[in-house]
Structures are given as structure tokens and as C-alpha cells.
Design an enzyme around this catalytic site. Structure first.
Site, PDB file in Angstrom:
ATOM      1  N   HIS A 136       3.441  -2.426   3.279  1.00 13.55           N
ATOM      2  CA  HIS A 136       3.570  -1.099   2.671  1.00 13.55           C
ATOM      3  C   HIS A 136       4.900  -0.929   1.951  1.00 13.55           C
ATOM      4  O   HIS A 136       5.899  -1.544   2.328  1.00 13.55           O
ATOM      5  CB  HIS A 136       3.456  -0.015   3.757  1.00 13.55           C
TER       6      HIS A 136
ATOM      7  N   ASP B  58       0.816  -1.211   0.000  1.00 15.22           N
ATOM      8  CA  ASP B  58       0.000   0.000   0.000  1.00 15.22           C
ATOM      9  C   ASP B  58       0.854   1.267   0.000  1.00 15.22           C
ATOM     10  O   ASP B  58       2.027   1.253   0.387  1.00 15.22           O
ATOM     11  CB  ASP B  58      -0.894   0.040   1.246  1.00 15.22           C
TER      12      ASP B  58
HETATM   13 ZN   LIG Z   1      -2.638   3.216   3.159  1.00 13.76          ZN
END
Ligand SMILES: [Zn+2]
Ligand SMILES: *[C@@H]1O[C@H](CO)[C@@H](O)[C@H](O)[C@H]1NC(C)=O
Ligand SMILES: *[C@@H]1O[C@H](CO)[C@@H](O)[C@H](O)[C@H]1NC(C)=O
Ligand SMILES: CC(=O)N[C@H]1CO[C@H](CO)[C@@H](O)[C@@H]1O
Length: 394
Positions: free
Chosen positions: A312, A156
Site C-alpha cells: 500500500h 493500493d
Molecule cells: Zn485497498
């Protein structure tokens, strides 16, 4: 008065000032229930919202050029101005509202990034009418789990500071992943974007400014999703993304319905969370050793349900924890794949399989003839396996 509405959730009260948006974990283990009804309109005309103009002749501005960057809303913090979004998006929203496909439920308020959004007093976030993913309520058609023995890889918040390191690793290992991208980050990091697309990875939507989406009006939800889809569409030769992930995992029946009904997007959450986003906070919210220990537990644990782990590409530290866990995924015989491979019938986009396969021209045909958008094929309509039903404790 519902009990749940009265609970106060103290969470992450260390008020560190955060430079970058990121997702946080959900510490609450509240009961998950499914809504009794769900809205699904199979003939949604998403293709007509992102028309290509002409299959052969269309030219998109070169990715990274000034002309390319100029077409999009300014950087965060504010959500894109709803008055400047294309009329077609608003018309599609109004059409969905008119056919009662968008639940009329209250918005939340979130005092800060670190607070869970709350509904007005007396509104139960776990009721079928609301079914908030922040409170772990799962909606039919959302994706939380992977099929047994499989592990869906997604990253992400990119393109960001960890993207180059991730790109090198994926290239070396021939591994496909899904990138849930922030639209404004694509505009600011066009080179990393292009490299990730060129590797054949799925490019998916993570909104333009990374807000708690349940705090946003219907029109703002449309603008957040629409602009991110537009920049992906115009930077991938006309491809229309298939998946989105709500920032902080925050969605409910209203937001999930707008994503599906207006834009044809499937909402993807996760079932394990590394908190890797907080490695680059000062002070860090977790450590590589803690992530190693959680990963070890998940990867050597039961294979049912399969894993969708929240990771992430915000920092090199975050990417390093993935790199260290990757051999352990292989050693424990997980089938490691991207979300398109996992739940999308191997198609990364609504109108194309991958980055070098043909782009479905259905929108072009209809733009020329002026007829209503053509019905999509059954495979394109129901690509998602419904994997919502298992309980998972956090
Ligand atoms: Zn995010
Ligand atoms: C997207 O590309 C089309 C086709 O070139 C163009 O007409 C449109 O203005 C572009 N949109 C943005 C926001 O740049
Ligand atoms: C945990 O760290 C050890 C030692 O560096 C490493 O061998 C192992 O692969 C790591 N495991 C995970 C799941 O990251
Ligand atoms: C539904 C489907 O065709 N799934 C395939 C997608 O690609 C992966 C990896 O190549 C296969 O293992 C799946 O069977």
C-alpha cells in the site's frame, strides 16, 4: 447445509477505529475450487462507454481544476448514487444481464470493515456458483500468481500519504509499478496522481469508496468501477484502465463478471500479503520487523509461482518497508516489474500501451459513425495469462 457456511471466522476482533480504507489479509486456508463455467463476452463495448468525442479537438478539464473535480460523485462513505450514473453504463449492465453473463447470486453482508463478508445461511462461498476470493476460491481469468521467477509490484489505496515517498523512490530506481487507485483519492490528491501517471506507471482501478464489493448491488458495482474509470480516463488523455483490484480482495463470480463484461477489467488479487496497511493504525497491527521477516522468507524462497505481493501507499511507514525489501528482490534475482509488464503484454491500458503512446481511436470512430463498437484486436482481447491454477497457502 454446507459446513463452510456454518463456520464462524473470528478475525481482527480488536475493533480499532480506522480512518482510512485498506485491504486486509485472508487468514482462512480453505479449499479453492474453480467454477465449472465462466462467462466471457469477447466483444464488450467498453470503449463506447468512455467516448472521447473527437481525437483532435477534445479537451479535458485540467487535472486538479474545480471544473475537473465537479464532475464526480461526493466523497465516501456512501457508494455513488446509482441514479446519477451515465445511462450508457446502466444499459451496458442490462445488456450483460440480458445475455445471462452476470450470475444471479446473493449479496453478502459485512458487519464492519474488519469482518469478512458472509453469504446467507446455506450458501457455500467456495461453490462454483459463488467462488468468493475472500474465501480463497479462484476464478478462471482472475490473476493471483505471477509467472515463475517474476515479481509483480503494485500499490493500493493511493494517491495517499505514502505516495510522495514512493514517487521519489521509483524515480530514483527507474522502477515501474501498478497503482490500484481509489477514485475519490484521485480527486482529492491530483498532484500525486499526475506524478504517478507521468512516471509511466500503470494506473488501475480500486473503486470509488473502497467497499466490500460483494455487499453491493449490480448497479452499485457498476457505479464504483465506472466513476473510477471515468476519472482515470478524463485525467490521462482518454486512457481506459485494464486492471482492477477488489478492496479487501473481496470478489465473487457476480462482481468479477460485471467488471469484465461491462468494463473489460481483469480482476487482480495477490498471493502474499504484508499487512503493511496496518502499520499506520493505532495501535499498529504489525511492525516493520515482521514485514521484513515475511518479505525475507518470500524473497529467498521458491520462485514458483512468482510473487504478487499486496502493498500500500497509505503511509510512509508502509512505503519504507517496500524500500527496504527492494534490494533484496534484486539480490535474489527476481524479475521485478509492473502488472502491465507481467500480464498485460506491456500495455497498461485497454486502448493504449502507456502514458505517451497513442490512444486507440476506436471509440471515436464509432461515436461518429454511430455504428456498433468495433471488434478489438485479438491481443487486446486476451492479454491475461491464466495463472490461477496453483494452490497457495497463507
Ligand atoms: Zn485497498
Ligand atoms: C470527461 O471529459 C469529457 C471530454 O472533455 C467531458 O465531456 C465529460 O464531461 C468529462 N466527464 C466528467 C465526469 O467530468
Ligand atoms: C531487513 O532489514 C535488514 C536490516 O535493516 C536489511 O538489511 C534488509 O534489507 C531487510 N530485508 C527486507 C526484505 O526488507
Ligand atoms: C509480453 C512482453 O512483451 N513482455 C515484456 C514486457 O516488458 C518486460 C520488461 O521490459 C519484458 O521483460 C517482457 O518480456
Amino acid at each position: 447445509m454446507h459446513i463452510l457456511a456454518l463456520l464462524v471466522f473470528p478475525f481482527l476482533s480488536t475493533a480499532s477505529v480506522l480512518q482510512r480504507p485498506r485491504d486486509h489479509e485472508h487468514p482462512h486456508n480453505v479449499e479453492k475450487r474453480l467454477p465449472s463455467t465462466w462467462y466471457h463476452h469477447p466483444d464488450h463495448p467498453v470503449h463506447s462507454l468512455f467516448r472521447r468525442g473527437d481525437t483532435d479537438g477534445v479537451t479535458y478539464a485540467p487535472v486538479g481544476s474545480d471544473e475537473w473535480a465537479a464532475g464526480y460523485p461526493p466523497d465516501p462513505p456512501a457508494s455513488p448514487d446509482v441514479k446519477t450514473m451515465p445511462a450508457a453504463w446502466l444499459a451496458a449492465l442490462n445488456d450483460a444481464i440480458a445475455r445471462k453473463a452476470i450470475p444471479e447470486i446473493p449479496l453478502t453482508t459485512a458487519p464492519s470493515e474488519d469482518d469478512n463478508p458472509v453469504y446467507p445461511k446455506g450458501v457455500d462461498p467456495n461453490s462454483p456458483e459463488i467462488c468468493s476470493s475472500t474465501y480463497q476460491c479462484r476464478i478462471d481469468g482472475q490473476v493471483w500468481d505471477a509467472p515463475d521467477s517474476t515479481l509483480g509490484l503494485s500499490f493500493d489505496d493511493g494517491p495517499e500519504a505514502g505516495s510522495n515517498k514512493l514517487i521519489e523512490f521509483l524515480k530514483t530506481n527507474g522502477q515501474k509499478v501498478t497503482h490500484f487507485m481509489i477514485g475519490s483519492n484521485i480527486r482529492n490528491n491530483p498532484d500525486a496522481f499526475t506524478q504517478e501517471f507521468d512516471l509511466g506507471n500503470d494506473i488501475a482501478v480500486h473503486t470509488w469508496t473502497h467497499p466490500h464489493m460483494t455487499t453491493r448491488s449490480n448497479e452499485e458495482v457498476v457505479a464504483e468501477l465506472g466513476w473510477t474509470m471515468q476519472i482515470i480516463h478524463n485525467s490521462t488523455g482518454g486512457r481506459v484502465p485494464k486492471f482492477w483490484r477488489p478492496p479487501y480482495g473481496d470478489s465473487d463470480t457476480r462482481v468479477t463478471a460485471i467488471a469484465k463484461e461491462v468494463f473489460g477489467l481483469t480482476t487482480v488479487i495477490w498471493n502474499q500479503d504484508t499487512s503493511d496497511w496496518s502499520l499506520s493504525d493505532s495501535p499498529p497491527g504489525t511492525t516493520a520487523a515482521k514485514i521484513n521477516s515475511s518479505m525475507t522468507q518470500w524473497l529467498t524462497g521458491p520462485k514458483s509461482p512468482g510473487l504478487i505481493i499486496l502493498e500500500h501507499e497509505l503511509s510512509e511507514q508502509a512505503v519504507a518497508t517496500f524500500m527496504s525489501a527492494y534490494p533484496v528482490m534484486q539480490k535474489n534475482n527476481w524479475n521485478v516489474m509492473s502488472l502491465a509488464q507481467l500480464i498485460g503484454h506491456n500495455a497498461s491500458y485497454q486502448n493504449s500501451d502507456n502514458n505517451d503512446s497513442p490512444v486507440n481511436a476506436v471509440d471515436v470512430i464509432n461515436a461518429k459513425s454511430g455504428s456498433p463498437p468495433q471488434r478489438l484486436t485479438p491481443e487486446r482481447l486476451t492479454p491475461e495469462r491464466v495463472l490461477y491454477s496453483r494452490r497457495f497457502s497463507y
